[in-house]
Design a protein around this motif. Sequence first.
Motif, mmCIF file in Angstrom:
data_model
loop_
_atom_site.group_PDB
_atom_site.id
_atom_site.type_symbol
_atom_site.label_atom_id
_atom_site.label_comp_id
_atom_site.label_asym_id
_atom_site.label_seq_id
_atom_site.Cartn_x
_atom_site.Cartn_y
_atom_site.Cartn_z
ATOM 1 N N SER A 107 32.103 43.556 30.883
ATOM 2 C CA SER A 107 32.769 42.291 30.528
ATOM 3 C C SER A 107 34.088 42.217 31.367
ATOM 4 C CB SER A 107 33.049 42.323 29.240
ATOM 5 O OG SER A 107 33.843 43.239 28.536
ATOM 6 N N ARG A 108 34.673 43.250 31.307
ATOM 7 C CA ARG A 108 36.012 43.147 32.335
ATOM 8 C C ARG A 108 35.610 43.124 33.400
ATOM 9 N NH1 ARG A 108 41.070 42.946 33.200
ATOM 10 N NH2 ARG A 108 42.012 44.155 35.183
ATOM 11 N N ALA A 109 34.627 43.967 34.120
ATOM 12 C CA ALA A 109 34.043 43.928 35.475
ATOM 13 C C ALA A 109 33.526 42.551 36.099
ATOM 14 C CB ALA A 109 32.869 44.839 35.751
ATOM 15 N N LYS A 110 32.871 41.776 35.091
ATOM 16 C CA LYS A 110 32.498 40.397 35.092
ATOM 17 C C LYS A 110 33.342 39.445 35.440
ATOM 18 C CE LYS A 110 28.829 37.697 33.408
ATOM 19 N NZ LYS A 110 27.654 37.277 32.368
ATOM 20 N N GLU A 111 34.342 39.505 34.622
ATOM 21 C CA GLU A 111 35.504 38.719 34.650
ATOM 22 C C GLU A 111 36.334 38.771 36.001
ATOM 23 O OE1 GLU A 111 38.211 35.540 33.994
ATOM 24 O OE2 GLU A 111 36.318 36.018 33.274
ATOM 25 N N ILE A 112 36.730 40.079 36.404
ATOM 26 C CA ILE A 112 37.153 40.395 37.851
ATOM 27 C C ILE A 112 36.372 39.580 38.839
ATOM 28 C CG2 ILE A 112 38.047 41.887 39.194
ATOM 29 C CD1 ILE A 112 38.362 43.900 36.894
ATOM 30 N N SER A 113 35.110 39.856 38.983
ATOM 31 C CA SER A 113 34.284 39.264 39.897
ATOM 32 C C SER A 113 34.294 38.035 40.027
ATOM 33 C CB SER A 113 32.528 39.798 39.488
ATOM 34 O OG SER A 113 32.712 41.045 39.690
ATOM 35 N N ARG A 114 34.145 37.234 38.760
ATOM 36 C CA ARG A 114 34.347 35.895 38.552
ATOM 37 C C ARG A 114 35.595 35.159 39.357
ATOM 38 N NH1 ARG A 114 36.934 31.815 36.320
ATOM 39 N NH2 ARG A 114 38.198 33.414 34.938
ATOM 40 N N GLN A 115 36.861 35.780 39.123
ATOM 41 C CA GLN A 115 38.199 35.490 39.496
ATOM 42 C C GLN A 115 38.156 35.479 40.959
ATOM 43 O OE1 GLN A 115 41.731 36.404 37.495
ATOM 44 N NE2 GLN A 115 40.784 37.350 35.672
ATOM 45 N N TYR A 116 37.721 36.477 41.499
ATOM 46 C CA TYR A 116 37.527 36.830 43.137
ATOM 47 C C TYR A 116 36.502 36.427 43.707
ATOM 48 C CZ TYR A 116 42.190 38.793 42.139
ATOM 49 O OH TYR A 116 43.628 38.760 41.903
ATOM 50 N N ASP A 117 35.493 35.324 43.069
ATOM 51 C CA ASP A 117 34.361 34.878 43.814
ATOM 52 C C ASP A 117 33.316 35.980 44.359
ATOM 53 O OD1 ASP A 117 32.923 32.614 44.805
ATOM 54 O OD2 ASP A 117 33.780 32.500 46.933
ATOM 55 N N CYS A 118 33.127 36.723 43.578
ATOM 56 C CA CYS A 118 32.055 37.899 44.129
ATOM 57 C C CYS A 118 30.773 37.469 43.182
ATOM 58 C CB CYS A 118 32.597 39.193 43.641
ATOM 59 S SG CYS A 118 34.093 39.658 44.190
ATOM 60 N N ASP A 119 29.682 38.050 43.931
ATOM 61 C CA ASP A 119 28.519 37.994 43.246
ATOM 62 C C ASP A 119 28.293 39.199 42.276
ATOM 63 O OD1 ASP A 119 27.694 35.830 44.341
ATOM 64 O OD2 ASP A 119 26.343 36.450 45.776
ATOM 65 N N PHE A 120 28.288 39.052 40.833
ATOM 66 C CA PHE A 120 28.081 40.213 40.034
ATOM 67 C C PHE A 120 26.695 40.324 39.637
ATOM 68 C CE2 PHE A 120 28.272 41.526 35.544
ATOM 69 C CZ PHE A 120 28.948 42.650 35.835
ATOM 70 N N HIS A 121 26.807 41.857 39.826
ATOM 71 C CA HIS A 121 25.166 42.279 39.251
ATOM 72 C C HIS A 121 25.650 43.370 38.145
ATOM 73 C CE1 HIS A 121 23.734 40.433 42.835
ATOM 74 N NE2 HIS A 121 24.956 40.704 43.538
ATOM 75 N N GLU A 122 24.960 43.329 37.024
ATOM 76 C CA GLU A 122 24.968 44.425 36.100
ATOM 77 C C GLU A 122 23.582 45.425 35.812
ATOM 78 O OE1 GLU A 122 25.007 44.643 31.176
ATOM 79 O OE2 GLU A 122 25.459 42.775 32.207
ATOM 80 N N ILE A 123 23.767 46.436 36.035
ATOM 81 C CA ILE A 123 22.787 47.628 35.851
ATOM 82 C C ILE A 123 22.922 48.127 34.388
ATOM 83 C CG2 ILE A 123 21.446 49.416 36.638
ATOM 84 C CD1 ILE A 123 22.875 48.868 39.398
ATOM 85 N N TYR A 124 21.780 48.026 33.553
ATOM 86 C CA TYR A 124 21.531 48.465 32.236
ATOM 87 C C TYR A 124 20.775 49.798 32.341
ATOM 88 C CZ TYR A 124 20.594 49.349 27.469
ATOM 89 O OH TYR A 124 20.350 49.906 26.412
ATOM 90 N N ILE A 125 21.349 50.875 32.154
ATOM 91 C CA ILE A 125 20.278 52.207 32.129
ATOM 92 C C ILE A 125 20.218 52.479 30.690
ATOM 93 C CG2 ILE A 125 20.194 54.496 32.848
ATOM 94 C CD1 ILE A 125 22.386 53.599 35.053
ATOM 95 N N ASP A 126 18.959 52.352 30.316
ATOM 96 C CA ASP A 126 18.475 52.624 29.112
ATOM 97 C C ASP A 126 18.479 54.369 28.778
ATOM 98 O OD1 ASP A 126 17.660 51.927 26.437
ATOM 99 O OD2 ASP A 126 15.752 52.860 26.745
ATOM 100 N N ASN A 127 17.760 54.846 29.760
ATOM 101 C CA ASN A 127 17.475 56.387 29.585
ATOM 102 C C ASN A 127 18.013 56.881 30.757
ATOM 103 O OD1 ASN A 127 16.732 58.950 29.758
ATOM 104 N ND2 ASN A 127 14.470 58.210 28.968
#
Length: 411
Positions: A107-127
Amino acid sequence: MLPDLTNDSIINFLTLRYDPTSAALLTPLNEESFAEEKFDNVQLKILEIVKEDLETKITQRKISRISIALSGGIDSGFTLLMAKNYLPELKVDSICVGFGDHDDEVSRAKEISRQYDCDFHEIYIDNVLEDLPKLISISEAPRWNLYQFYSLEKAKKYSDVFFSGDGGDEIFGGYVFRYKKFLDEVKKVDCPSWMDKSKIYLSCHDRDWVPDQEEIFNKRLNFSWDRVYENFKPYFDNVLHPINQVFLADFNGKLLHDWIPSNDKFGRHLNLEIHSLFLNPKMVSFSTKLPWWLKYDSKDDVGKLPLLTIMNAFRGFEDFRGIKKGFSLNLLNMWNRYGKDIVSSYLNTESDTVKDSVANGHWITKAISLASNSLDDNLKIRYISKLLSLFSFELWYRIFISCNLNPNVKL
């Protein structure tokens, strides 16, 4: 090239998580590296080094897009801020790894990306263990904490250039959760020797070993704590301040022999350039010559002081003090959800490393029980961590020594 399969290298990997006797890709530090110098403006010097580094690696090569590993911490945030500050037109893809834990930094990384006009990509690793045979076959090393591969693999989709935050903790004092304990324990010893400090240093890394560490190995390996401690003699047998000795040990240890080799192998596999603002030789040389107290406040237990001062001048970071988590996962949750079942299917009295008189099958049985049933969560975590290390070694052994495990198998 595979690490030499000597008794000492096996013991080092399974006690320290790395083998300090292996060849390093970067030049190791030494006592002379920490000869202090005076600088008129520390923050300005850091910015000058960063600006020159970015101009060399990006501007002069006309690179228009890069990817950055972004957590909620200091090093990745600093890297993003510097890239956008000096190269505002640069296209940045920020990549954050999450494991589904409640305290993920997504959540914090996503907000930082938004503030600095970056394309945000989240990777969710289940295993995180699912592709471990493949990752071990690429890295050619018996490690389980190789999930940075996923962020690198994602980054390759957008750019051939990737920036990590590697080295920030080691050169600017980020492992504050260990420094205070180390200093407090050293003060309890009259005229501490290098051996005393080596023992205390490893006591501050107690998730890398377990109370019955010597029982992990078959007796033919002749495990010796004294031989393990000898690895640290160059770092503590000198006149440096104890904190600088820790900085020296941290840099020449896990950084040079764990993080960097793994990333180098992954980068070569993906044909991806991997850089870090903190591993620029000029930055390393400058930071090690700073008095330690300009980097670490031992009273308030705060590290990376120059980086925080710089970051606090930027939007969104005005009151930022930093956290030390990075891309880490909850081992207890992982063990209970799927880790125990996967590890137990490969680690048992019929394991190749047991049958070939490397590991002790009786210890494996006891350790799995302790990891699952102990009432002490910290002890559980230590045994889970050690079982994962032995598990990764078993996989490595089957891939490269026994040659009976397909690296593409899913766990």
